[in-house]
Design a protein around this motif. Structure first.
Motif, PDB file in Angstrom:
ATOM      1  N   LEU A  83       0.809  -1.220   0.000  1.00 62.21           N
ATOM      2  CA  LEU A  83       0.000   0.000   0.000  1.00 62.21           C
ATOM      3  C   LEU A  83       0.840   1.265   0.000  1.00 62.21           C
ATOM      4  O   LEU A  83       0.289   2.371   0.032  1.00 62.21           O
ATOM      5  CB  LEU A  83      -0.935   0.002   1.225  1.00 62.21           C
ATOM      6  N   HIS A  84       2.171   1.121  -0.038  1.00 60.57           N
ATOM      7  CA  HIS A  84       3.091   2.273  -0.070  1.00 60.57           C
ATOM      8  C   HIS A  84       2.851   3.202   1.118  1.00 60.57           C
ATOM      9  O   HIS A  84       2.518   4.378   0.979  1.00 60.57           O
ATOM     10  CB  HIS A  84       2.922   3.037  -1.387  1.00 60.57           C
ATOM     11  N   LEU A  85       3.066   2.638   2.315  1.00 61.27           N
ATOM     12  CA  LEU A  85       2.766   3.383   3.532  1.00 61.27           C
ATOM     13  C   LEU A  85       3.933   3.376   4.522  1.00 61.27           C
ATOM     14  O   LEU A  85       3.753   3.156   5.713  1.00 61.27           O
ATOM     15  CB  LEU A  85       1.513   2.800   4.208  1.00 61.27           C
ATOM     16  N   GLY A  86       5.129   3.631   4.061  1.00 57.22           N
ATOM     17  CA  GLY A  86       6.249   3.798   4.975  1.00 57.22           C
ATOM     18  C   GLY A  86       6.747   2.513   5.591  1.00 57.22           C
ATOM     19  O   GLY A  86       6.684   2.338   6.811  1.00 57.22           O
ATOM     20  N   VAL A  87       7.273   1.623   4.755  1.00 56.07           N
ATOM     21  CA  VAL A  87       7.750   0.321   5.228  1.00 56.07           C
ATOM     22  C   VAL A  87       8.790   0.444   6.346  1.00 56.07           C
ATOM     23  O   VAL A  87       8.706  -0.276   7.344  1.00 56.07           O
ATOM     24  CB  VAL A  87       8.325  -0.501   4.054  1.00 56.07           C
ATOM     25  N   PRO A  88       9.792   1.317   6.242  1.00 52.22           N
ATOM     26  CA  PRO A  88      10.803   1.379   7.304  1.00 52.22           C
ATOM     27  C   PRO A  88      10.224   1.691   8.677  1.00 52.22           C
ATOM     28  O   PRO A  88      10.620   1.084   9.680  1.00 52.22           O
ATOM     29  CB  PRO A  88      11.751   2.494   6.835  1.00 52.22           C
ATOM     30  N   VAL A  89       9.286   2.629   8.740  1.00 56.03           N
ATOM     31  CA  VAL A  89       8.688   2.991  10.027  1.00 56.03           C
ATOM     32  C   VAL A  89       7.885   1.828  10.590  1.00 56.03           C
ATOM     33  O   VAL A  89       8.008   1.462  11.767  1.00 56.03           O
ATOM     34  CB  VAL A  89       7.787   4.238   9.883  1.00 56.03           C
ATOM     35  N   VAL A  90       7.041   1.230   9.756  1.00 62.90           N
ATOM     36  CA  VAL A  90       6.202   0.108  10.199  1.00 62.90           C
ATOM     37  C   VAL A  90       7.077  -1.042  10.695  1.00 62.90           C
ATOM     38  O   VAL A  90       6.846  -1.601  11.777  1.00 62.90           O
ATOM     39  CB  VAL A  90       5.285  -0.367   9.057  1.00 62.90           C
ATOM     40  N   SER A  91       8.096  -1.387   9.939  1.00 67.29           N
ATOM     41  CA  SER A  91       8.966  -2.506  10.319  1.00 67.29           C
ATOM     42  C   SER A  91       9.714  -2.213  11.611  1.00 67.29           C
ATOM     43  O   SER A  91       9.814  -3.075  12.488  1.00 67.29           O
ATOM     44  CB  SER A  91       9.967  -2.790   9.196  1.00 67.29           C
TER      45      SER A  91
END
Length: 353
Positions: free
Chosen positions: A316-324
């Motif tokens: 969904l292109h929603l900030g993978v680094p932050v979520v991970s």
């Protein structure tokens, strides 16, 4: 000498993955968000629940899916992104500790409605891994079957509700970071996967939770942050990782298992809704407070599995680094502190006055 693989097992593995891939393809053609994960999960679960079929994925299938996903996640940590994400470390710790607190709240609800013991209620409610929380529950006199079911329901609830809601609200594609433009290089990709496999094996040997996700992620982060630029992750392999992980999740929902725990099922769903609601609301508040997109923080703080939420963020292109990063911190704090919290709150209540 290990026994040779029998043909029926190979056929069974292939059939399971074919069912999962078919479910993913159907949802992808319908433009459903997180199609390959949800489609494979739903198709395999339906085959087991409605058809009563005993399916199985190949040994190491989920680990392969995690390895591919972890590598893809790590490739999003450019030097600039890594520095920005590190700045949110205090917020990550607060969010993780709050998730444990919310697990206590959900445990009280589950203990009362399901009439289960404290250990079963607590370790069913704290958002940790299925295996890790089941082991801790058994260590403290709880029952592993309901804990495993509750933890699986939590992940199922999150992946089947939050991504569609975000999509319906039109809140996708607002990644706060510039995506990488690195191209695919066969030799570089082979080197990257070799390093990822070595790191995963090392962490698994040391019994680190989520080793097959965290090891490859760590390698890819180091490679990307050092600007080595080996290769990108092909989209087809990312879809394969979703099918492998989704099919494995779908196997957890078997008819005999649900029938055996049918009295526990409704209270577990209610407890899960409480837990998910509290965490998502907290994520929204944190997003507004620190200036990050609310849907990104909803995924980052939601009590879904790390692999599932990271896939969601990437698709969904929603900030993978932050979520991970938020989920990595939560995993280690939950596993590190949940036993202490259980002893302090629940064991103290059992002591005679």
């Amino acid at each position: 000498m290990p026994s040779r693989i029998r043909l029926p097992e190979v056929v069974l593995w292939g059939t399971t993955l074919a069912i999962g891939a078919a479910g993913g393809l159907v949802l992808d053609l319908l433009h459903v968000p997180l199609a390959w994960l949800l489609g494979s999960l739903g198709a395999v679960a339906a085959a087991g629940l409605l058809g009563g079929y005993q399916l199985a994925v190949p040994p190491g299938g989920r680990q392969l899916g995690q390895l591919l996903l972890g590598t893809a996640i790590g490739l999003t940590f450019t030097p600039v992104v890594a520095e920005i994400v590190a700045g949110y470390a205090p917020v990550m710790v607060v969010a993780a500790l709050l998730s444990i607190l919310y697990g206590v709240v959900a445990a009280y609800s589950l203990r009362r409605t399901a009439r289960v013991d404290d250990a079963t209620a607590f370790f069913s409610s704290v958002p940790g891994g299925v295996a890790e929380m089941s082991i801790l529950a058994e260590r403290h006199g709880g029952h592993t079957a309901p804990v495993s079911l509750a933890q699986s329901l939590r992940i199922l609830c999150v992946v089947t509700t939050i991504p569609p809601v975000i999509t319906v609200l039109g809140m996708t594609g607002i990644d706060p970071f510039q995506p990488s433009t690195l191209g695919f290089d066969p030799m570089g990709f082979a080197a990257l996967v070799t390093l990822a496999l070595a790191a995963a094996g090392l962490l698994a040997w040391r019994r680190i939770p989520n080793a097959w996700l965290l090891g490859p992620m760590a390698v890819a982060v180091l490679v990307t942050a050092s600007q080595s630029d080996l290769s990108s992750m092909p989209g087809g392999l990312l879809n394969l990782s979703q099918v492998l992980i989704g099919s494995t999740l779908g196997l957890r929902y078997r008819r005999d298992r649900l029938l055996a725990l049918r009295k526990f099922l409704a209270p577990a769903v209610l407890s899960t809704v409480v837990l998910v609601g509290l965490n998502v609301a907290t994520g929204a508040v944190i997003g507004l407070a620190v200036g990050l997109p609310v849907p990104t923080m909803a995924l980052a703080v939601s009590p879904g599995g790390m692999a599932e939420m990271s896939i969601t963020a990437k698709v969904l292109h929603l900030g993978v680094p932050v979520v991970s990063a938020f989920h990595v911190v939560r995993i280690f704090l939950v596993i590190g502190f949940s036993e202490m919290v259980f002893r302090k709150i629940f064991r103290r209540q059992e002591q005679p006055s």
